[in-house]
Design a protein around this motif. Structure first.
Motif, PDB file in Angstrom:
ATOM      1  N   ARG A   1      52.106  80.610  32.305  1.00  0.00           N
ATOM      2  CA  ARG A   1      53.351  80.462  33.042  1.00  0.00           C
ATOM      3  C   ARG A   1      54.272  79.430  32.392  1.00  0.00           C
ATOM      4  O   ARG A   1      55.478  79.463  32.587  1.00  0.00           O
ATOM      5  CB  ARG A   1      53.042  80.057  34.489  1.00  0.00           C
ATOM      6  N   LYS A   2      53.698  78.520  31.602  1.00  0.00           N
ATOM      7  CA  LYS A   2      54.520  77.527  30.933  1.00  0.00           C
ATOM      8  C   LYS A   2      55.149  78.124  29.676  1.00  0.00           C
ATOM      9  O   LYS A   2      55.015  77.609  28.568  1.00  0.00           O
ATOM     10  CB  LYS A   2      53.687  76.296  30.579  1.00  0.00           C
ATOM     11  N   SER A   3      55.787  79.228  29.843  1.00  0.00           N
ATOM     12  CA  SER A   3      56.451  79.911  28.729  1.00  0.00           C
ATOM     13  C   SER A   3      57.754  80.485  29.258  1.00  0.00           C
ATOM     14  O   SER A   3      57.812  80.992  30.376  1.00  0.00           O
ATOM     15  CB  SER A   3      55.564  81.018  28.167  1.00  0.00           C
ATOM     16  N   ILE A   4      58.811  80.413  28.439  1.00  0.00           N
ATOM     17  CA  ILE A   4      60.135  80.780  28.941  1.00  0.00           C
ATOM     18  C   ILE A   4      61.006  81.422  27.873  1.00  0.00           C
ATOM     19  O   ILE A   4      60.923  81.081  26.689  1.00  0.00           O
ATOM     20  CB  ILE A   4      60.841  79.523  29.513  1.00  0.00           C
ATOM     21  N   ALA A   5      61.833  82.351  28.321  1.00  0.00           N
ATOM     22  CA  ALA A   5      62.868  82.937  27.471  1.00  0.00           C
ATOM     23  C   ALA A   5      64.216  82.601  28.106  1.00  0.00           C
ATOM     24  O   ALA A   5      64.408  82.805  29.304  1.00  0.00           O
ATOM     25  CB  ALA A   5      62.695  84.451  27.369  1.00  0.00           C
ATOM     26  N   VAL A   6      65.122  82.055  27.312  1.00  0.00           N
ATOM     27  CA  VAL A   6      66.471  81.737  27.784  1.00  0.00           C
ATOM     28  C   VAL A   6      67.381  82.880  27.347  1.00  0.00           C
ATOM     29  O   VAL A   6      67.704  83.010  26.164  1.00  0.00           O
ATOM     30  CB  VAL A   6      66.974  80.400  27.208  1.00  0.00           C
ATOM     31  N   LEU A   7      67.764  83.724  28.291  1.00  0.00           N
ATOM     32  CA  LEU A   7      68.626  84.857  27.951  1.00  0.00           C
ATOM     33  C   LEU A   7      70.041  84.372  27.637  1.00  0.00           C
ATOM     34  O   LEU A   7      70.486  83.345  28.167  1.00  0.00           O
ATOM     35  CB  LEU A   7      68.674  85.852  29.112  1.00  0.00           C
TER      36      LEU A   7
ATOM     37  N   VAL B   1      58.640  78.205  24.119  1.00  0.00           N
ATOM     38  CA  VAL B   1      60.027  78.653  24.232  1.00  0.00           C
ATOM     39  C   VAL B   1      60.304  79.728  23.181  1.00  0.00           C
ATOM     40  O   VAL B   1      60.046  79.532  21.990  1.00  0.00           O
ATOM     41  CB  VAL B   1      61.007  77.474  24.037  1.00  0.00           C
ATOM     42  N   ILE B   2      60.810  80.856  23.626  1.00  0.00           N
ATOM     43  CA  ILE B   2      61.133  81.953  22.716  1.00  0.00           C
ATOM     44  C   ILE B   2      62.371  81.605  21.889  1.00  0.00           C
ATOM     45  O   ILE B   2      63.329  81.027  22.395  1.00  0.00           O
ATOM     46  CB  ILE B   2      61.367  83.259  23.508  1.00  0.00           C
TER      47      ILE B   2
ATOM     48  N   LEU C   1      58.624  89.929  25.889  1.00  0.00           N
ATOM     49  CA  LEU C   1      58.590  88.644  25.181  1.00  0.00           C
ATOM     50  C   LEU C   1      57.337  87.826  25.492  1.00  0.00           C
ATOM     51  O   LEU C   1      57.141  86.746  24.938  1.00  0.00           O
ATOM     52  CB  LEU C   1      59.840  87.820  25.528  1.00  0.00           C
ATOM     53  N   ASN C   2      56.503  88.352  26.405  1.00  0.00           N
ATOM     54  CA  ASN C   2      55.256  87.696  26.786  1.00  0.00           C
ATOM     55  C   ASN C   2      55.487  86.279  27.313  1.00  0.00           C
ATOM     56  O   ASN C   2      54.909  85.301  26.843  1.00  0.00           O
ATOM     57  CB  ASN C   2      54.280  87.664  25.603  1.00  0.00           C
ATOM     58  N   VAL C   3      56.384  86.179  28.299  1.00  0.00           N
ATOM     59  CA  VAL C   3      56.675  84.886  28.922  1.00  0.00           C
ATOM     60  C   VAL C   3      56.493  84.982  30.432  1.00  0.00           C
ATOM     61  O   VAL C   3      56.556  86.068  31.006  1.00  0.00           O
ATOM     62  CB  VAL C   3      58.108  84.405  28.610  1.00  0.00           C
ATOM     63  N   GLY C   4      56.262  83.835  31.038  1.00  0.00           N
ATOM     64  CA  GLY C   4      56.078  83.805  32.477  1.00  0.00           C
ATOM     65  C   GLY C   4      57.346  83.539  33.259  1.00  0.00           C
ATOM     66  O   GLY C   4      57.398  83.755  34.466  1.00  0.00           O
TER      67      GLY C   4
ATOM     68  N   LEU D   1      64.771  72.594  25.309  1.00  0.00           N
ATOM     69  CA  LEU D   1      63.468  72.991  25.827  1.00  0.00           C
ATOM     70  C   LEU D   1      62.407  72.997  24.734  1.00  0.00           C
ATOM     71  O   LEU D   1      61.226  72.720  24.996  1.00  0.00           O
ATOM     72  CB  LEU D   1      63.557  74.379  26.473  1.00  0.00           C
ATOM     73  N   SER D   2      62.813  73.298  23.517  1.00  0.00           N
ATOM     74  CA  SER D   2      61.865  73.360  22.400  1.00  0.00           C
ATOM     75  C   SER D   2      61.274  71.995  22.073  1.00  0.00           C
ATOM     76  O   SER D   2      60.252  71.910  21.377  1.00  0.00           O
ATOM     77  CB  SER D   2      62.554  73.937  21.154  1.00  0.00           C
ATOM     78  N   ARG D   3      61.892  70.952  22.564  1.00  0.00           N
ATOM     79  CA  ARG D   3      61.365  69.608  22.329  1.00  0.00           C
ATOM     80  C   ARG D   3      60.169  69.287  23.229  1.00  0.00           C
ATOM     81  O   ARG D   3      59.512  68.263  23.042  1.00  0.00           O
ATOM     82  CB  ARG D   3      62.469  68.570  22.555  1.00  0.00           C
ATOM     83  N   ILE D   4      59.909  70.146  24.207  1.00  0.00           N
ATOM     84  CA  ILE D   4      58.802  69.913  25.135  1.00  0.00           C
ATOM     85  C   ILE D   4      57.562  70.625  24.596  1.00  0.00           C
ATOM     86  O   ILE D   4      57.480  71.859  24.602  1.00  0.00           O
ATOM     87  CB  ILE D   4      59.147  70.442  26.542  1.00  0.00           C
ATOM     88  N   ALA D   5      56.598  69.842  24.119  1.00  0.00           N
ATOM     89  CA  ALA D   5      55.413  70.414  23.475  1.00  0.00           C
ATOM     90  C   ALA D   5      54.584  71.262  24.432  1.00  0.00           C
ATOM     91  O   ALA D   5      53.902  72.201  24.010  1.00  0.00           O
ATOM     92  CB  ALA D   5      54.554  69.290  22.892  1.00  0.00           C
TER      93      ALA D   5
END
Length: 209
Positions: A15-21, A55-56, A78-81, A47-51
Protein backbone atom coordinates in the motif's frame (compact mmCIF):
# COMPACT_ATOMS: atom_id res chain seq x y z
CA UNK A 1 -9.61 -25.21 -10.29
CA UNK A 2 -10.33 -21.73 -11.58
CA UNK A 3 -14.02 -22.07 -10.61
CA UNK A 4 -13.10 -22.76 -7.00
CA UNK A 5 -10.16 -20.32 -6.84
CA UNK A 6 -10.99 -17.38 -9.09
CA UNK A 7 -8.38 -14.71 -9.64
CA UNK A 8 -8.58 -11.86 -7.16
CA UNK A 9 -9.73 -8.48 -8.45
CA UNK A 10 -7.72 -6.68 -5.80
CA UNK A 11 -4.29 -5.21 -6.42
CA UNK A 12 -1.62 -7.41 -4.79
CA UNK A 13 0.80 -4.65 -3.89
CA UNK A 14 2.37 -2.78 -1.02
CA UNK A 15 0.00 0.00 0.00
CA UNK A 16 2.98 2.31 0.46
CA UNK A 17 3.16 2.78 -3.29
CA UNK A 18 1.71 5.63 -5.32
CA UNK A 19 1.21 6.96 -8.83
CA UNK A 20 0.75 10.71 -9.28
CA UNK A 21 -1.47 11.15 -12.33
CA UNK A 22 -0.93 14.26 -14.51
CA UNK A 23 -2.85 17.13 -12.94
CA UNK A 24 -5.63 18.51 -15.10
CA UNK A 25 -5.39 22.09 -16.32
CA UNK A 26 -8.62 23.95 -15.52
CA UNK A 27 -7.16 27.37 -16.34
CA UNK A 28 -8.75 29.40 -19.11
CA UNK A 29 -5.48 29.39 -21.05
CA UNK A 30 -4.44 26.10 -22.61
CA UNK A 31 -0.88 27.43 -22.44
CA UNK A 32 -1.00 26.68 -18.73
CA UNK A 33 -0.65 23.01 -19.62
CA UNK A 34 3.06 23.44 -18.87
CA UNK A 35 2.15 24.61 -15.38
CA UNK A 36 0.01 21.57 -14.59
CA UNK A 37 2.71 19.22 -15.88
CA UNK A 38 5.38 21.03 -13.87
CA UNK A 39 3.49 20.83 -10.59
CA UNK A 40 2.83 17.13 -11.22
CA UNK A 41 6.54 16.51 -11.71
CA UNK A 42 7.50 18.56 -8.64
CA UNK A 43 5.16 16.54 -6.43
CA UNK A 44 6.61 13.30 -7.82
CA UNK A 45 10.10 14.54 -6.97
CA UNK A 46 9.05 15.49 -3.43
CA UNK A 47 7.52 12.07 -2.82
CA UNK A 48 10.53 10.32 -4.33
CA UNK A 49 12.62 11.64 -1.46
CA UNK A 50 10.71 9.37 0.94
CA UNK A 51 12.60 6.07 1.06
CA UNK A 52 9.64 4.23 2.63
CA UNK A 53 7.42 5.07 -0.33
CA UNK A 54 7.46 3.56 -3.82
CA UNK A 55 6.73 6.30 -6.36
CA UNK A 56 6.05 5.65 -10.04
CA UNK A 57 8.19 7.71 -12.43
CA UNK A 58 6.96 10.67 -14.45
CA UNK A 59 7.57 8.77 -17.69
CA UNK A 60 5.19 5.99 -16.64
CA UNK A 61 2.35 8.22 -15.46
CA UNK A 62 2.38 10.67 -18.38
CA UNK A 63 0.73 8.02 -20.57
CA UNK A 64 -2.47 8.77 -18.61
CA UNK A 65 -2.48 12.46 -19.50
CA UNK A 66 -5.85 13.32 -21.03
CA UNK A 67 -7.05 9.73 -20.57
CA UNK A 68 -10.13 8.88 -18.51
CA UNK A 69 -9.38 5.54 -16.90
CA UNK A 70 -10.76 3.71 -13.88
CA UNK A 71 -8.54 4.19 -10.80
CA UNK A 72 -8.53 0.44 -10.17
CA UNK A 73 -7.24 -0.17 -13.68
CA UNK A 74 -4.50 2.43 -13.19
CA UNK A 75 -3.51 0.83 -9.89
CA UNK A 76 -3.41 -2.62 -11.46
CA UNK A 77 -1.42 -1.48 -14.50
CA UNK A 78 1.16 0.39 -12.44
CA UNK A 79 1.07 -2.02 -9.48
CA UNK A 80 0.41 0.65 -6.86
CA UNK A 81 -1.85 0.81 -3.85
CA UNK A 82 -2.77 4.50 -4.13
CA UNK A 83 -3.28 7.10 -6.83
CA UNK A 84 -3.05 10.88 -6.49
CA UNK A 85 -5.10 12.91 -8.93
CA UNK A 86 -5.78 16.59 -9.02
CA UNK A 87 -6.44 19.77 -10.94
CA UNK A 88 -4.97 23.25 -11.23
CA UNK A 89 -6.67 26.53 -12.01
CA UNK A 90 -4.53 29.65 -12.37
CA UNK A 91 -5.56 33.27 -12.73
CA UNK A 92 -2.64 35.66 -12.76
CA UNK A 93 -0.59 34.94 -9.66
CA UNK A 94 -3.46 33.17 -7.89
CA UNK A 95 -3.69 29.40 -8.06
CA UNK A 96 -6.17 26.79 -6.90
CA UNK A 97 -4.91 23.24 -6.56
CA UNK A 98 -7.29 20.39 -5.74
CA UNK A 99 -5.64 17.09 -4.80
CA UNK A 100 -7.15 13.79 -3.74
CA UNK A 101 -5.48 10.54 -2.74
CA UNK A 102 -7.47 7.45 -3.70
CA UNK A 103 -7.15 3.82 -2.61
CA UNK A 104 -6.55 1.87 -5.84
CA UNK A 105 -8.28 -1.23 -4.48
CA UNK A 106 -11.66 0.21 -3.55
CA UNK A 107 -11.47 3.78 -4.94
CA UNK A 108 -12.10 5.18 -1.46
CA UNK A 109 -10.70 8.60 -0.59
CA UNK A 110 -7.71 8.50 1.73
CA UNK A 111 -7.12 12.26 1.78
CA UNK A 112 -8.25 15.37 -0.10
CA UNK A 113 -7.46 19.07 0.08
CA UNK A 114 -8.07 22.30 -1.81
CA UNK A 115 -5.39 25.00 -1.80
CA UNK A 116 -6.10 28.62 -2.69
CA UNK A 117 -2.82 30.52 -2.58
CA UNK A 118 -0.55 32.86 -4.48
CA UNK A 119 1.89 31.34 -6.95
CA UNK A 120 4.76 32.41 -4.68
CA UNK A 121 3.55 29.79 -2.18
CA UNK A 122 3.71 26.85 -4.62
CA UNK A 123 6.53 25.11 -2.71
CA UNK A 124 4.50 25.32 0.50
CA UNK A 125 1.64 23.52 -1.24
CA UNK A 126 3.92 20.81 -2.61
CA UNK A 127 5.45 20.25 0.82
CA UNK A 128 2.04 19.94 2.46
CA UNK A 129 0.82 17.48 -0.19
CA UNK A 130 3.89 15.26 0.29
CA UNK A 131 3.56 15.20 4.08
CA UNK A 132 -0.15 14.42 3.97
CA UNK A 133 0.37 11.59 1.50
CA UNK A 134 3.12 10.09 3.66
CA UNK A 135 0.84 10.30 6.69
CA UNK A 136 -2.15 8.82 4.85
CA UNK A 137 -0.09 5.86 3.59
CA UNK A 138 1.54 5.46 7.01
CA UNK A 139 4.99 5.87 5.52
CA UNK A 140 7.91 6.52 7.84
CA UNK A 141 9.53 9.91 7.30
CA UNK A 142 13.16 9.94 8.39
CA UNK A 143 14.32 13.17 10.10
CA UNK A 144 16.44 14.15 7.09
CA UNK A 145 13.59 13.48 4.68
CA UNK A 146 11.14 15.51 6.75
CA UNK A 147 13.59 18.40 7.02
CA UNK A 148 14.13 18.38 3.25
CA UNK A 149 10.41 18.30 2.46
CA UNK A 150 9.63 21.01 4.99
CA UNK A 151 12.38 23.27 3.64
CA UNK A 152 10.05 25.62 1.83
CA UNK A 153 10.58 29.10 0.45
CA UNK A 154 8.68 31.70 -1.45
CA UNK A 155 9.44 31.78 -5.15
CA UNK A 156 9.61 34.54 -7.72
CA UNK A 157 6.49 33.96 -9.82
CA UNK A 158 8.06 35.03 -13.13
CA UNK A 159 11.16 32.92 -12.54
CA UNK A 160 9.18 29.83 -11.57
CA UNK A 161 6.89 30.05 -14.60
CA UNK A 162 9.87 30.38 -16.95
CA UNK A 163 11.51 27.43 -15.22
CA UNK A 164 8.39 25.29 -15.71
CA UNK A 165 8.20 26.31 -19.38
CA UNK A 166 11.84 25.33 -19.75
CA UNK A 167 11.22 21.92 -18.26
CA UNK A 168 8.09 21.47 -20.37
CA UNK A 169 10.16 21.89 -23.54
CA UNK A 170 13.12 19.92 -22.17
CA UNK A 171 10.86 16.91 -21.67
CA UNK A 172 10.09 16.88 -25.40
CA UNK A 173 13.77 16.00 -26.00
CA UNK A 174 14.07 17.27 -29.59
CA UNK A 175 17.00 19.55 -30.38
CA UNK A 176 14.73 22.51 -31.20
CA UNK A 177 12.73 22.06 -27.99
CA UNK A 178 15.86 21.77 -25.85
CA UNK A 179 17.17 25.03 -27.32
CA UNK A 180 13.83 26.63 -26.42
CA UNK A 181 14.15 25.15 -22.92
CA UNK A 182 17.57 26.77 -22.52
CA UNK A 183 16.08 30.17 -23.35
CA UNK A 184 13.39 29.75 -20.69
CA UNK A 185 15.87 28.53 -18.06
CA UNK A 186 18.02 31.58 -18.76
CA UNK A 187 14.96 33.85 -18.45
CA UNK A 188 14.19 32.24 -15.09
CA UNK A 189 17.71 32.92 -13.85
CA UNK A 190 17.57 36.52 -15.02
CA UNK A 191 14.32 36.96 -13.08
CA UNK A 192 15.75 35.34 -9.93
CA UNK A 193 19.44 34.46 -9.67
CA UNK A 194 18.69 32.28 -6.63
CA UNK A 195 16.39 29.81 -8.40
CA UNK A 196 18.52 26.68 -8.16
CA UNK A 197 16.04 24.58 -10.14
CA UNK A 198 16.66 26.66 -13.26
CA UNK A 199 20.44 26.15 -12.99
CA UNK A 200 19.83 22.40 -12.71
CA UNK A 201 17.55 22.49 -15.73
CA UNK A 202 20.07 24.51 -17.71
CA UNK A 203 22.84 22.01 -16.93
CA UNK A 204 20.60 19.09 -17.97
CA UNK A 205 19.66 20.85 -21.21
CA UNK A 206 23.27 21.53 -22.19
CA UNK A 207 24.21 17.94 -21.31
CA UNK A 208 21.43 16.64 -23.58
CA UNK A 209 22.45 18.55 -26.71
Amino acid sequence: IYLFYPQSSTIPTNRKSIAVLPFKNFSESKEDEFFADGVTEDIIMQLSRIADLKVISRTSVMQYKGVNKNIRDVGRELNVGAVLEGSIRRAGNQIRIVAQLIDANNEGHLWAETYDKELTQIFVIQSDVAKNIASSLKSTLLPGERAHIERTQTVNAEAYQNYLKGRFYWNKRTTADILTAIEYFQKAIRADTNIALAYTGLASAYATI
